[in-house]
Scaffold this motif. Structure first.
Motif, PDB file in Angstrom:
ATOM      1  N   GLN A 148       0.999  -1.116  -0.758  1.00 17.68           N
ATOM      2  CA  GLN A 148      -0.102   0.134   0.055  1.00 17.68           C
ATOM      3  C   GLN A 148       1.035   1.214   0.339  1.00 17.68           C
ATOM      4  OE1 GLN A 148      -0.446   2.321   2.404  1.00 17.68           O
ATOM      5  NE2 GLN A 148      -2.448   2.929   2.672  1.00 17.68           N
ATOM      6  N   GLN A 149       1.917   0.957   0.759  1.00 16.40           N
ATOM      7  CA  GLN A 149       3.082   2.672   0.568  1.00 16.40           C
ATOM      8  C   GLN A 149       3.457   2.971  -0.875  1.00 16.40           C
ATOM      9  OE1 GLN A 149       4.021   4.737   3.420  1.00 16.40           O
ATOM     10  NE2 GLN A 149       2.620   4.169   2.698  1.00 16.40           N
ATOM     11  N   TYR A 150       3.983   1.649  -1.058  1.00 18.44           N
ATOM     12  CA  TYR A 150       4.220   1.909  -2.304  1.00 18.44           C
ATOM     13  C   TYR A 150       3.631   2.179  -3.648  1.00 18.44           C
ATOM     14  CZ  TYR A 150       8.240  -1.331  -1.026  1.00 18.44           C
ATOM     15  OH  TYR A 150       9.109  -2.036  -0.336  1.00 18.44           O
ATOM     16  N   ILE A 151       2.861   2.178  -2.829  1.00 14.75           N
ATOM     17  CA  ILE A 151       1.151   2.660  -4.247  1.00 14.75           C
ATOM     18  C   ILE A 151       0.759   3.652  -3.978  1.00 14.75           C
ATOM     19  CG2 ILE A 151      -0.821   2.300  -5.239  1.00 14.75           C
ATOM     20  CD1 ILE A 151      -0.758  -0.615  -4.629  1.00 14.75           C
ATOM     21  N   PHE A 152       0.478   4.301  -2.437  1.00 17.52           N
ATOM     22  CA  PHE A 152       0.572   5.387  -2.471  1.00 17.52           C
ATOM     23  C   PHE A 152       1.415   6.725  -2.465  1.00 17.52           C
ATOM     24  CE2 PHE A 152       0.656   8.481   1.225  1.00 17.52           C
ATOM     25  CZ  PHE A 152      -1.455   9.022   0.803  1.00 17.52           C
ATOM     26  N   TYR A 153       2.792   5.979  -2.423  1.00 12.69           N
ATOM     27  CA  TYR A 153       3.429   7.117  -2.325  1.00 12.69           C
ATOM     28  C   TYR A 153       4.091   7.542  -4.074  1.00 12.69           C
ATOM     29  CZ  TYR A 153       8.929   9.510  -2.833  1.00 12.69           C
ATOM     30  OH  TYR A 153       9.074  10.375  -3.014  1.00 12.69           O
ATOM     31  N   TYR A 154       3.812   6.233  -4.620  1.00 10.38           N
ATOM     32  CA  TYR A 154       3.632   6.685  -6.700  1.00 10.38           C
ATOM     33  C   TYR A 154       2.231   7.352  -7.009  1.00 10.38           C
ATOM     34  CZ  TYR A 154       4.683   5.471 -11.376  1.00 10.38           C
ATOM     35  OH  TYR A 154       4.291   5.363 -13.156  1.00 10.38           O
ATOM     36  N   GLU A 155       1.084   7.371  -5.860  1.00  5.75           N
ATOM     37  CA  GLU A 155      -0.143   7.956  -6.538  1.00  5.75           C
ATOM     38  C   GLU A 155       0.469   9.310  -5.857  1.00  5.75           C
ATOM     39  OE1 GLU A 155      -3.579   8.315  -8.117  1.00  5.75           O
ATOM     40  OE2 GLU A 155      -2.341   6.836  -8.068  1.00  5.75           O
TER      41      GLU A 155
END
Length: 272
Positions: free
Chosen positions: A259-266
């Protein structure tokens, strides 16, 4: 001074990841971190890190804080071996993000404040309440900082008192949480001993805590890595890239890291 080598860690990415709000950029690839009533200067050069602490403090405090016991190299391989193109893009962009192990009370307050808020304003709110209700301290290197205010320090306030610190309607959430913790109605040590589902259920009993906030607290304070906070950003990603749902089985037990990888990318990918 303590020096060590760490892979899969980027100070700027963590500082901008939306999980911590008391990291201050104090130089090139250098941050002063305030956590657990301490201030730490940490500087990065590739995978080499220099920290203003001794080996004992590294082993007793900061090693855990930076989540050194989680196998991030193994997680990288798991992503690389999969067929999730979006997650691979997200990881390539934010591979230095880690899940910090932070203080439970601080995270309760922080994520109560985070509701309908952005990172810049959250930082300002946290700074305001620390300077107003926290204890002024001086680190061994001369850095002056404020400890995070205790529940007892906030429990005697009127419910709208923290509006002066720019919390707005969230003031009553924080004050009521402080009263509950200070009175013993909410036992933080007990919550810390619970598994993810039970801890989440207890946190949801706090006034102002919804599912997203409970999951953020579980992930960033209690280190329940299966917690998967869903806010507007993540919901949009799910609708666009995971119409059949996120592959929970493949990433069971580490969904929160994904989730954190996706959130940071978003959050920051448009800056590419």
């Amino acid at each position: 001074m303590y020096k060590t080598k760490i892979d899969n860690l980027d100070l700027k990415q963590i500082a901008d990841s939306g999980q911590c709000f008391r990291w201050k950029n104090t130089g090139e690839n250098e941050y002063t971190v305030v956590a657990f009533d301490r201030a730490l200067r940490i500087k990065q050069d590739g995978n080499e890190f220099e920290l203003d602490c001794d080996e004992a403090d590294w082993n007793n405090i900061w090693k855990s804080y930076l989540d050194m016991d989680t196998d991030y190299a193994g997680i990288a391989k798991l992503i690389a071996d999969g067929d999730d193109a979006h997650l691979k893009e997200a990881y390539a962009y934010g591979s230095g993000v880690r899940i910090l192990r932070q203080d439970l009370w601080e995270m309760i307050v922080t994520f109560l404040i985070s509701q309908q808020n952005n990172i810049v304003r959250i930082r300002r709110c946290i700074k305001n309440i620390c300077e107003t209700y926290g204890t002024a301290k001086t680190a061994s290197n001369g850095v002056c900082y404020y400890a995070f205010p205790t529940a007892q320090a906030l429990a005697g306030l009127e419910e709208d008192a923290l509006m002066a610190c720019n919390l707005g309607y969230r003031s009553k959430y924080v004050v009521r949480a402080a009263k509950a913790v200070s009175s013993g109605e909410v036992d933080l040590a007990w919550i810390s001993s619970l598994n993810y589902q039970k801890a989440r259920a207890e946190l949801l009993k706090l006034f102002g805590v919804g599912e997203k906030v409970a999951d953020c607290i579980c992930l960033f304070a209690l280190h329940h890595l299966n917690a998967f906070p869903v806010d507007t950003h993540i919901r949009q990603v799910m609708e666009q890239h995971y119409k059949r749902g996120f592959p929970n089985r493949r990433y069971k037990g580490i969904r929160g890291i994904m989730q954190q990888y996706i959130f940071y990318y978003e959050l920051h990918g448009s800056e590419k």
